[in-house]
Every structure is written in C-alpha cells, then in structure tokens.
Motif scaffolding. Structure first.
Motif, mmCIF file in Angstrom:
data_model
loop_
_atom_site.group_PDB
_atom_site.id
_atom_site.type_symbol
_atom_site.label_atom_id
_atom_site.label_comp_id
_atom_site.label_asym_id
_atom_site.label_seq_id
_atom_site.Cartn_x
_atom_site.Cartn_y
_atom_site.Cartn_z
ATOM 1 N N CYS A 164 -7.684 -1.827 1.090
ATOM 2 C CA CYS A 164 -7.555 -2.496 -0.218
ATOM 3 C C CYS A 164 -7.639 -1.544 -1.410
ATOM 4 C CB CYS A 164 -8.601 -3.606 -0.337
ATOM 5 S SG CYS A 164 -10.295 -2.980 -0.400
ATOM 6 N N HIS A 165 -7.607 -0.227 -1.171
ATOM 7 C CA HIS A 165 -7.618 0.712 -2.299
ATOM 8 C C HIS A 165 -6.928 2.002 -1.867
ATOM 9 C CE1 HIS A 165 -10.022 2.697 -5.798
ATOM 10 N NE2 HIS A 165 -9.071 3.540 -5.396
ATOM 11 N N THR A 166 -5.689 2.186 -2.322
ATOM 12 C CA THR A 166 -4.995 3.455 -2.052
ATOM 13 C C THR A 166 -4.089 3.812 -3.236
ATOM 14 O OG1 THR A 166 -2.770 3.023 -1.145
ATOM 15 C CG2 THR A 166 -4.609 2.522 0.313
ATOM 16 N N HIS A 167 -3.683 5.057 -3.225
ATOM 17 C CA HIS A 167 -2.676 5.553 -4.184
ATOM 18 C C HIS A 167 -1.571 6.185 -3.332
ATOM 19 C CE1 HIS A 167 -5.863 5.673 -7.513
ATOM 20 N NE2 HIS A 167 -6.594 5.650 -6.413
ATOM 21 N N PHE A 168 -0.902 5.359 -2.516
ATOM 22 C CA PHE A 168 0.002 5.947 -1.517
ATOM 23 C C PHE A 168 1.379 6.304 -2.045
ATOM 24 C CE2 PHE A 168 2.919 2.525 -0.266
ATOM 25 C CZ PHE A 168 2.270 1.382 -0.689
ATOM 26 N N GLY A 194 -3.988 1.729 12.667
ATOM 27 C CA GLY A 194 -4.414 0.336 12.704
ATOM 28 C C GLY A 194 -4.326 -0.452 11.409
ATOM 29 N N THR A 195 -3.814 0.143 10.346
ATOM 30 C CA THR A 195 -3.745 -0.586 9.066
ATOM 31 C C THR A 195 -2.433 -1.368 8.966
ATOM 32 O OG1 THR A 195 -5.170 1.029 8.008
ATOM 33 C CG2 THR A 195 -3.791 -0.304 6.551
ATOM 34 N N THR A 196 -2.550 -2.660 8.665
ATOM 35 C CA THR A 196 -1.349 -3.504 8.603
ATOM 36 C C THR A 196 -1.121 -4.131 7.212
ATOM 37 O OG1 THR A 196 -2.662 -5.323 9.539
ATOM 38 C CG2 THR A 196 -1.308 -4.062 11.078
ATOM 39 N N THR A 197 -2.070 -3.952 6.306
ATOM 40 C CA THR A 197 -1.915 -4.430 4.915
ATOM 41 C C THR A 197 -2.460 -3.334 4.001
ATOM 42 O OG1 THR A 197 -2.189 -6.734 5.572
ATOM 43 C CG2 THR A 197 -2.614 -6.229 3.254
ATOM 44 N N ILE A 198 -1.673 -2.959 2.995
ATOM 45 C CA ILE A 198 -2.082 -1.826 2.146
ATOM 46 C C ILE A 198 -1.890 -2.154 0.672
ATOM 47 C CG2 ILE A 198 -1.822 0.666 1.764
ATOM 48 C CD1 ILE A 198 -0.012 0.674 4.325
ATOM 49 N N GLU A 199 -2.935 -1.943 -0.093
ATOM 50 C CA GLU A 199 -2.803 -2.012 -1.550
ATOM 51 C C GLU A 199 -2.330 -0.642 -2.018
ATOM 52 O OE1 GLU A 199 -4.906 -1.448 -5.646
ATOM 53 O OE2 GLU A 199 -4.793 -0.209 -3.858
ATOM 54 N N GLY A 200 -1.518 -0.616 -3.092
ATOM 55 C CA GLY A 200 -1.080 0.670 -3.639
ATOM 56 C C GLY A 200 -1.028 0.586 -5.151
ATOM 57 N N LYS A 201 -1.403 1.695 -5.799
ATOM 58 C CA LYS A 201 -1.493 1.688 -7.262
ATOM 59 C C LYS A 201 -0.419 2.561 -7.889
ATOM 60 C CE LYS A 201 -6.480 1.596 -6.530
ATOM 61 N NZ LYS A 201 -6.827 0.196 -6.703
ATOM 62 N N SER A 202 -0.044 2.201 -9.117
ATOM 63 C CA SER A 202 0.733 3.131 -9.930
ATOM 64 C C SER A 202 -0.293 4.104 -10.522
ATOM 65 C CB SER A 202 1.494 2.373 -11.025
ATOM 66 O OG SER A 202 0.580 1.789 -11.938
ATOM 67 N N GLY A 203 0.012 4.771 -11.615
ATOM 68 C CA GLY A 203 -1.001 5.635 -12.214
ATOM 69 C C GLY A 203 -0.665 7.121 -12.181
ATOM 70 N N TYR A 204 0.491 7.449 -11.595
ATOM 71 C CA TYR A 204 0.951 8.837 -11.667
ATOM 72 C C TYR A 204 2.249 8.925 -12.477
ATOM 73 C CZ TYR A 204 -2.314 9.906 -7.808
ATOM 74 O OH TYR A 204 -3.424 10.069 -7.022
ATOM 75 N N THR A 229 -0.666 -2.688 -7.532
ATOM 76 C CA THR A 229 -1.646 -2.696 -8.628
ATOM 77 C C THR A 229 -1.154 -1.781 -9.752
ATOM 78 O OG1 THR A 229 -3.503 -3.095 -7.137
ATOM 79 C CG2 THR A 229 -4.033 -2.089 -9.265
ATOM 80 N N PHE A 230 -1.195 -2.301 -10.978
ATOM 81 C CA PHE A 230 -0.814 -1.491 -12.141
ATOM 82 C C PHE A 230 -2.024 -0.696 -12.620
ATOM 83 C CE2 PHE A 230 -0.578 -1.462 -16.924
ATOM 84 C CZ PHE A 230 0.264 -0.356 -16.993
ATOM 85 N N LEU A 231 -1.926 0.631 -12.524
ATOM 86 C CA LEU A 231 -3.027 1.511 -12.944
ATOM 87 C C LEU A 231 -2.519 2.468 -14.032
ATOM 88 C CD1 LEU A 231 -5.956 2.696 -12.542
ATOM 89 C CD2 LEU A 231 -5.093 3.938 -10.571
ATOM 90 N N GLY A 232 -1.894 1.896 -15.061
ATOM 91 C CA GLY A 232 -1.446 2.738 -16.184
ATOM 92 C C GLY A 232 -2.624 3.504 -16.771
ATOM 93 N N ALA A 233 -3.805 2.868 -16.794
ATOM 94 C CA ALA A 233 -5.001 3.511 -17.351
ATOM 95 C C ALA A 233 -5.718 4.335 -16.275
ATOM 96 C CB ALA A 233 -5.922 2.457 -17.936
ATOM 97 N N HIS A 234 -4.964 5.257 -15.679
ATOM 98 C CA HIS A 234 -5.537 6.157 -14.666
ATOM 99 C C HIS A 234 -6.006 7.450 -15.332
ATOM 100 C CE1 HIS A 234 -4.852 8.131 -10.419
ATOM 101 N NE2 HIS A 234 -6.117 7.886 -10.664
#
Ligand code: NIG
Ligand code: FE
Length: 425
Positions: free
Chosen positions: A86-90, A149-159, A189-194
C-alpha cells in the motif's frame, strides 16, 4: 474457464474479516487459519473458502459438477491472500546506485538531497523520459512484485513536480491498471507535494499545486489518493493540511508521509484531515502515538526504509498496544528502499519491529487493503472477493517468516489467473 479448486491445503490462511474497520490490537493475531482447507474459484472470484470436508456439501448445494473442476493439489502447501503493497513509488526512470555508494561511504540521505541528489535526481530523469518509455520501464517492474507474492500495488507520482510530468506519471499507473501483463491492481496516488522543484519557490509551488495540479488531476480522474511529504525541509504540518484539505475538496482521499526523520506535527495534520493512512513513523513520539489511538487511521510502517537508510525502526509494539491499526509496505523507490520484495519486509518486521507472524500476515494483506480502500475486493480469502492468492511450498505459515532470503512461493493467482513463479524468471 473451468472453476479451479485448491484442494487439501495444509494451512489455509484466510485473514477473513467481517468488520468495516481494519484489524487492531488482539484481532491482529487472528489470521483465520483453516487446517486442511479448500478454495474454489470461478470467473476470477472466490466461491468457497473453508474446510475441505465441507466442500462436497457446497458443490451439491450450488449444483457444481465435480467433473468440470480443474484441481490444484495443495497438500503440504500454505495458501495466503496475495500481498497488498500500500505504499510504493514504482514509477521512475534512472538509477541512484551512485547515491547508495555515497551513503555507504558515510553521507546521509539528507546530505545527498541537499547537494542536489535524492528526489531531484529522479525528477530530472523522469522529466526526460517519454510516457511510452516510462510505461515500459514500469511494467517490467511488475514481475518482481508478483514473483514475491504482491498482487495489488499502490503507486505515487511525485517525480514530475510540474503539471505535465505529474500527469505523465499518473497516466502510467492508470494505463497500466487498465491493462498490464498480469492484471495486477494498481492504485494511483497524487504526490505533487513530494518536494519543491528547483524552478519555483515553495510558496509559489504550493499555490501551483492547489490552483492547477489538484483540479487537473481530479478532473481527469487520475488519482484515488493525495499524499504529502510532511518533513523538515519539505512541507510543514500547516502546508500539509492546506494541500490535503484542498485535495479532499476535489474528491481525493488523504494520506501522508510523516515522522521519517523529524517529528514536525504531521500526526496532528493526519488526524485533522482524517487521513486514510499515515505512513513511515520511524520517529513518532509517545504523545503522537496516543493521539492515534482508536482513530482507524492505518499506520503504515516501512521497515525496508530503516534497513536501507540505516535509520530508526517504527515503534510497532507501541502502536499495536495503543490499538492503532497497522500495515507494512515496501516503499519501493530508487532512494530510500530499492526492493519490491514483500517477504524481506516481513522478515524485517519480525526481527526489527518484533511483530508476531500473525500480526505481520494481517499487515501485508487485509490491513493494507483497508489503507487502499480495497477491502471489499482483496486482502482476504473470502467468498465474493477477487481470487488473489499465493501458494507457498511449506505446510505451516510459520515457515514464511522463519526461512528468509529465499523465495518459497510456487504459484500466484491474480483474479483467477495462475502464474508459476518459476516461469517469471
Ligand atoms: O518514502 N520520503 C520521501 N519519499 C520517499 C523517498 C523518495 C526518494 O528518495 O526518491 C520515501 O522514502
Ligand atoms: Fe514513500
């Protein structure tokens, strides 16, 4: 496609949960274990999950002819829900292996960031990478998540840190969510404020996030969540609240990076804005832990970051004692945790966070599903949910944490589709 039956499962770990809030306190030790279990899957969904000896009755009741079922023998095997990261920047391009070496020879993450490396190094690279290329690089990374084993992934913008590049990153996640080789669920996930881009002052950038970025992201429906890096030299608690409230006005659900290096009031901001999750927490203090008590904000701990940056570990025991629901994630990113492997995170959670095997299992399945608002679809092996599950080559779930550094995963099933890990390279 014929119905699929996983039969004679030595340890079926269902993580089943009928509550509307994530597991906390003592319930974190309940993994819904079924000895000698069975799971029946039809059209990507779970039809039956329970005891092997009750299956016959179920098949009769629903008139499912046994001859039409494809069987997978799971004797001496353990089956779990697919992991939810539930928390990645992939989404990123380029490598920061050079920074890794600088850190090994004594420089800190903060020193490297101050001298122009860190997040800005990846921003420079992502801005130069076209959407198509970024999508290719990102899709290739999915194999490593699935293999462990991961089948659901959150991913953020921010770069990206400007409108077109933030949108490019979010488009990568949205496009791949609609269509990726394994059918993985990818949550944007929108991470403009990274961080603050070199070409703007902080004040100007916050205005830009509020006036232009949030409305555009919301209008194009490119993100489910909004996140902020609340940290010294990045965004203050006050600025964080302002951005999160504005995101909420536009229908984005708030979450937060806070208390990674310094405690700067992020917990209060998370409570005021009713965040879905509050992530990192390596340096959270006792007063703030108390504030999170019984709030149902998921505390997402990232022990891979503590390992990779050689910093403090989050106080998992204190959080669990205070009835805070917890989850674990990789935080996969090029700067502070370069691994997609959730099994390593589980080993660290055991040895460094002193969590029990059962607490760890709930923290990588049902609880992170809550942190992504995916609890009705995945995170447990329950009737009606997606068939997202993983089959390990041992007969007791205890082996999973004990045997480390080796992938004992045999098979992954995502929405009913079967992948052998030996075929994933
Ligand atoms: O979650 N803390 C801020 N963001 C990331 C690191 C990003 C990077 O170094 O590229 C994190 O640790
Ligand atoms: Fe992060």
């Amino acid at each position: 496609m014929n119905p699929i039956l996983l039969k004679d499962i030595s340890n079926l770990v269902t993580c089943c949960h009928f509550d509307t809030s994530p597991k906390k306190g003592k319930s974190l030790n309940d993994i819904g274990l079924v000895n000698n279990g069975a799971v029946l899957i039809n059209n990507s969904r779970i039809l039956y999950s329970g005891k092997m000896d009750k299956l016959g009755y179920f098949l009769k009741k629903y008139k499912i002819p046994a001859s039409e079922i494809s069987e997978i023998d799971c004797s001496k095997k353990t089956v779990l829900p697919g992991f939810v990261d539930c928390h990645t920047h992939f989404v990123f391009s380029g490598s920061r292996a050079n920074e890794y070496e600088m850190r090994i020879s004594g420089k800190t993450y903060e020193q490297i960031a101050k001298s122009g490396g860190g997040i800005s190094a990846t921003v420079n690279s992502v801005r130069k990478t076209a959407l198509k290329k970024l999508k290719e690089i990102t899709e290739r990374r999915l194999t490593n998540f699935l293999k462990y084993g991961t089948t659901t992934i959150e991913g953020k913008s921010g770069y990206g840190l400007d409108l077109s590049n933030e949108i490019k990153m979010l488009k990568v996640i949205n496009d791949l969510n609609k269509n990726n080789i394994y059918g993985l669920d990818l949550i944007p996930t929108f991470l403009g404020a990274h961080s603050i881009p070199a070409e703007r002052t902080k004040k100007d950038y916050i205005e830009y996030i509020i006036r232009e970025m949030i409305p555009a992201v919301s209008k194009k429906q490119l993100a489910v969540f909004i996140d902020v890096f609340c940290e010294r030299n990045y965004f203050s608690a006050e600025e964080t609240e302002k951005i999160l409230f504005e995101g909420k006005n536009f229908g984005l659900l708030p979450k937060l990076h806070t208390d990674q290096f310094y405690s700067t009031g992020g917990i209060e901001a998370a409570i005021n804005t009713a965040c879905v999750s509050v992530d990192h927490l390596e340096v959270i203090n006792d007063k703030d832990i108390n504030k999170l008590r019984d709030k149902n904000i998921v505390a997402v701990m990232l022990p891979g970051v503590s390992y990779f940056l050689d910093i403090k570990y989050a106080p998992a025991r204190k959080l669990i004692e205070k009835n805070v629901p917890v989850a674990l994630a990789t935080d996969f990113n090029p700067g502070s945790c370069m691994t997609e492997n959730m099994q390593i995170i589980m080993s660290l959670a055991s040895l460094k966070l002193k969590m029990t095997a059962e607490e760890i299992i709930n923290s990588v399945t049902i609880n992170p599903a809550f942190a992504l608002q995916m609890q009705n679809k995945t995170g447990s092996i329950q009737q009606g949910k997606q068939a997202d599950l993983i089959i390990f080559d041992f007969d007791s779930y205890k082996e999973l944490i004990y045997h480390f550094g080796v992938n004992q995963l045999l098979t992954v099933m995502k929405k009913g589709k079967v992948y052998k890990t030996s075929d994933l390279g």
